[in-house]
Design a protein around this motif. Structure first.
Motif, PDB file in Angstrom:
ATOM      1  N   SER A 128       0.810  -1.222   0.000  1.00 17.04           N
ATOM      2  CA  SER A 128       0.000   0.000   0.000  1.00 17.04           C
ATOM      3  C   SER A 128       0.843   1.272   0.000  1.00 17.04           C
ATOM      4  O   SER A 128       0.316   2.362  -0.066  1.00 17.04           O
ATOM      5  CB  SER A 128      -0.940   0.014   1.206  1.00 17.04           C
ATOM      6  N   TYR A 129       2.174   1.118   0.059  1.00 15.60           N
ATOM      7  CA  TYR A 129       3.027   2.305   0.153  1.00 15.60           C
ATOM      8  C   TYR A 129       3.881   2.515  -1.096  1.00 15.60           C
ATOM      9  O   TYR A 129       4.460   1.589  -1.643  1.00 15.60           O
ATOM     10  CB  TYR A 129       3.968   2.188   1.359  1.00 15.60           C
ATOM     11  N   LEU A 130       3.938   3.777  -1.555  1.00 13.67           N
ATOM     12  CA  LEU A 130       4.880   4.171  -2.585  1.00 13.67           C
ATOM     13  C   LEU A 130       5.686   5.324  -2.000  1.00 13.67           C
ATOM     14  O   LEU A 130       5.103   6.255  -1.443  1.00 13.67           O
ATOM     15  CB  LEU A 130       4.130   4.620  -3.843  1.00 13.67           C
ATOM     16  N   GLY A 134       1.887  -7.560  11.332  1.00 11.16           N
ATOM     17  CA  GLY A 134       2.095  -6.596  10.280  1.00 11.16           C
ATOM     18  C   GLY A 134       1.194  -5.392  10.436  1.00 11.16           C
ATOM     19  O   GLY A 134       0.621  -5.147  11.479  1.00 11.16           O
ATOM     20  N   LYS A 135       1.084  -4.659   9.376  1.00 12.64           N
ATOM     21  CA  LYS A 135       0.327  -3.409   9.424  1.00 12.64           C
ATOM     22  C   LYS A 135      -0.780  -3.429   8.376  1.00 12.64           C
ATOM     23  O   LYS A 135      -1.088  -4.451   7.803  1.00 12.64           O
ATOM     24  CB  LYS A 135       1.292  -2.236   9.210  1.00 12.64           C
ATOM     25  N   THR A 136      -1.369  -2.283   8.147  1.00 14.59           N
ATOM     26  CA  THR A 136      -2.437  -2.182   7.145  1.00 14.59           C
ATOM     27  C   THR A 136      -3.500  -3.256   7.408  1.00 14.59           C
ATOM     28  O   THR A 136      -3.875  -4.035   6.546  1.00 14.59           O
ATOM     29  CB  THR A 136      -1.881  -2.342   5.711  1.00 14.59           C
ATOM     30  N   VAL A 138       2.745   0.504  16.292  1.00 14.71           N
ATOM     31  CA  VAL A 138       1.602   1.296  15.852  1.00 14.71           C
ATOM     32  C   VAL A 138       2.020   2.755  15.903  1.00 14.71           C
ATOM     33  O   VAL A 138       2.786   3.177  16.763  1.00 14.71           O
ATOM     34  CB  VAL A 138       0.311   1.083  16.693  1.00 14.71           C
ATOM     35  N   LYS A 139       1.535   3.521  14.924  1.00 17.37           N
ATOM     36  CA  LYS A 139       1.881   4.946  14.865  1.00 17.37           C
ATOM     37  C   LYS A 139       0.750   5.789  15.418  1.00 17.37           C
ATOM     38  O   LYS A 139      -0.404   5.500  15.164  1.00 17.37           O
ATOM     39  CB  LYS A 139       2.102   5.349  13.409  1.00 17.37           C
ATOM     40  N   ARG A 140       1.144   6.860  16.142  1.00 16.20           N
ATOM     41  CA  ARG A 140       0.122   7.802  16.580  1.00 16.20           C
ATOM     42  C   ARG A 140      -0.152   8.763  15.432  1.00 16.20           C
ATOM     43  O   ARG A 140       0.376   9.859  15.361  1.00 16.20           O
ATOM     44  CB  ARG A 140       0.610   8.591  17.802  1.00 16.20           C
ATOM     45  N   ASP A 154       4.297   9.695  14.483  1.00 10.23           N
ATOM     46  CA  ASP A 154       3.936   9.546  13.079  1.00 10.23           C
ATOM     47  C   ASP A 154       5.099   9.972  12.188  1.00 10.23           C
ATOM     48  O   ASP A 154       5.111  11.057  11.622  1.00 10.23           O
ATOM     49  CB  ASP A 154       2.699  10.400  12.765  1.00 10.23           C
ATOM     50  N   ARG A 155       6.102   9.137  12.109  1.00  9.67           N
ATOM     51  CA  ARG A 155       7.188   9.393  11.165  1.00  9.67           C
ATOM     52  C   ARG A 155       7.605   8.098  10.496  1.00  9.67           C
ATOM     53  O   ARG A 155       7.351   7.017  11.005  1.00  9.67           O
ATOM     54  CB  ARG A 155       8.366  10.110  11.823  1.00  9.67           C
ATOM     55  N   PHE A 156       8.198   8.247   9.330  1.00  7.12           N
ATOM     56  CA  PHE A 156       8.530   7.072   8.540  1.00  7.12           C
ATOM     57  C   PHE A 156       9.794   6.425   9.080  1.00  7.12           C
ATOM     58  O   PHE A 156      10.817   7.069   9.231  1.00  7.12           O
ATOM     59  CB  PHE A 156       8.707   7.471   7.076  1.00  7.12           C
ATOM     60  N   VAL A 157       9.703   5.153   9.394  1.00  8.89           N
ATOM     61  CA  VAL A 157      10.866   4.427   9.912  1.00  8.89           C
ATOM     62  C   VAL A 157      11.206   3.263   8.988  1.00  8.89           C
ATOM     63  O   VAL A 157      10.358   2.788   8.237  1.00  8.89           O
ATOM     64  CB  VAL A 157      10.616   3.915  11.345  1.00  8.89           C
ATOM     65  N   VAL A 158      12.441   2.833   9.066  1.00 11.06           N
ATOM     66  CA  VAL A 158      12.912   1.726   8.211  1.00 11.06           C
ATOM     67  C   VAL A 158      13.754   0.769   9.039  1.00 11.06           C
ATOM     68  O   VAL A 158      14.203   1.105  10.132  1.00 11.06           O
ATOM     69  CB  VAL A 158      13.759   2.248   7.026  1.00 11.06           C
ATOM     70  N   ALA A 203      13.151  -5.225   8.465  1.00 12.96           N
ATOM     71  CA  ALA A 203      12.273  -5.636   7.342  1.00 12.96           C
ATOM     72  C   ALA A 203      11.349  -4.530   6.828  1.00 12.96           C
ATOM     73  O   ALA A 203      10.689  -4.707   5.810  1.00 12.96           O
ATOM     74  CB  ALA A 203      11.459  -6.883   7.656  1.00 12.96           C
ATOM     75  N   LEU A 204      11.299  -3.393   7.525  1.00  7.78           N
ATOM     76  CA  LEU A 204      10.489  -2.287   6.995  1.00  7.78           C
ATOM     77  C   LEU A 204      11.308  -1.543   5.950  1.00  7.78           C
ATOM     78  O   LEU A 204      12.478  -1.243   6.166  1.00  7.78           O
ATOM     79  CB  LEU A 204      10.082  -1.329   8.110  1.00  7.78           C
ATOM     80  N   ASP A 205      10.691  -1.229   4.818  1.00  9.08           N
ATOM     81  CA  ASP A 205      11.453  -0.687   3.692  1.00  9.08           C
ATOM     82  C   ASP A 205      11.042   0.733   3.322  1.00  9.08           C
ATOM     83  O   ASP A 205       9.983   1.229   3.710  1.00  9.08           O
ATOM     84  CB  ASP A 205      11.247  -1.554   2.454  1.00  9.08           C
ATOM     85  N   TYR A 206      11.913   1.343   2.548  1.00  7.84           N
ATOM     86  CA  TYR A 206      11.567   2.518   1.765  1.00  7.84           C
ATOM     87  C   TYR A 206      11.894   2.126   0.329  1.00  7.84           C
ATOM     88  O   TYR A 206      13.070   1.950  -0.011  1.00  7.84           O
ATOM     89  CB  TYR A 206      12.384   3.729   2.209  1.00  7.84           C
TER      90      TYR A 206
HETATM   91  N1  HPA Z   1       8.123   2.406   7.265  1.00  8.99           N
HETATM   92  C1  HPA Z   1       8.051   1.438   6.324  1.00  8.99           C
HETATM   93  N2  HPA Z   1       6.893   0.986   5.837  1.00  8.99           N
HETATM   94  C2  HPA Z   1       5.764   1.524   6.336  1.00  8.99           C
HETATM   95  C3  HPA Z   1       5.772   2.526   7.314  1.00  8.99           C
HETATM   96  C4  HPA Z   1       7.017   2.992   7.803  1.00  8.99           C
HETATM   97  O1  HPA Z   1       7.118   3.895   8.678  1.00  8.99           O
HETATM   98  N3  HPA Z   1       4.484   2.846   7.593  1.00  8.99           N
HETATM   99  C5  HPA Z   1       3.735   2.047   6.801  1.00  8.99           C
HETATM  100  N4  HPA Z   1       4.478   1.249   6.032  1.00  8.99           N
END
Ligand code: HPA
Ligand code: MG
Length: 219
Positions: free
Chosen positions: A111-113, A141-143, A166-168, A186-190, A193-196
């Motif tokens: 769901s993320y680009l 997981g999320k979503t 979980v993000k506030r 609420d900030r983007f983290v990596v 296994a979490l990616d950008y």
């Molecule tokens: N990082 C990576 N993937 C994500 C994030 C995030 O903060 N939020 C939702 N998907």
């Protein structure tokens, strides 16, 4: 002397990292050299993730009752958390009175680009989930909201969702998992296994990504 308050958990049940949480300096930890310049700080060190995961595994075991477990791992971002959580549940189960049969299945969501949610959730590579009927599920997981609706249609006996983060995003959560590792700003983290855009999955710590890296790996 100044009073120090220790906050154990927030409304989410997870360890709270406050909005002004600065993270740890990168100099205090090891991380892959190919990401130098790409990170602002270590947000959650790997060891802390592992310790918290161990406790979530115990909470899950305590509440499972007589149910077997079918784990539904949400790929790709959930793979590391899922693997580590399953590992800890296994260890507890093998050392307990009742050894619990556990099966692991996978579902892929996208769901993320870049660092933006695209609103349109794709369930990719979903197996036939009819095996879930009458089973207890721990998802990771999320979503999660859309996925839950999808899974509920298969009528499992019990569904529990475990999320490492979980993000506030606002004061109200549309959905709160049953087991939460950390509640973060609420900030983007990596990392972990979490990616950008598919980068940073090979980073052990959960880190804040730098603005430069957002440009560098943008598609
Ligand atoms: N990082 C990576 N993937 C994500 C994030 C995030 O903060 N939020 C939702 N998907
Ligand atoms: Mg992603």
């Amino acid at each position: 002397m100044e009073a120090v308050s220790v906050q154990s958990c927030g409304r989410s049940g997870g360890i709270v990292l406050t909005d002004n949480w600065p993270g740890y300096s990168l100099d205090l930890f090891c991380y892959p050299a190919h990401y130098s310049g790409d990170l602002d700080c270590v947000f959650i060190p790997h060891g802390m993730i592992m310790d918290r995961t161990e406790r979530l595994a115990r909470n899950i075991m305590d509440e499972l009752g007589d149910n077997d477990i079918v784990v539904l791992c949400v790929l790709k971002g959930g793979y590391q958390f899922c693997a580590d959580l399953v590992d800890r549940i296994k260890a507890l189960s093998h050392n307990s009175q009742r050894s619990i049969p556990m099966r692991v299945h996978f579902i892929r969501l996208k769901s993320y680009l870049n660092d933006c949610s695209t609103e349109d959730l794709h369930i990719v590579g979903a197996e036939d989930l009819s095996f879930l009927a009458g089973k207890a599920i721990v998802g990771t997981g999320k979503t999660m909201k859309a996925l839950l609706e999808h899974v509920q249609a298969f009528r499992p006996q019990m569904i529990k969702v475990a999320a490492l983060l979980v993000k506030r995003v606002s004061n109200t959560w549309a959905y709160l998992p049953d087991y939460v590792g950390f509640e973060i700003p609420d900030r983007f983290v990596v990392g972990y296994a979490l990616d950008y855009n598919e980068y940073f999955r090979d980073l052990n710590h959960i880190c804040a990504i730098s603005e430069a890296a957002k440009m560098k790996y943008k598609i």
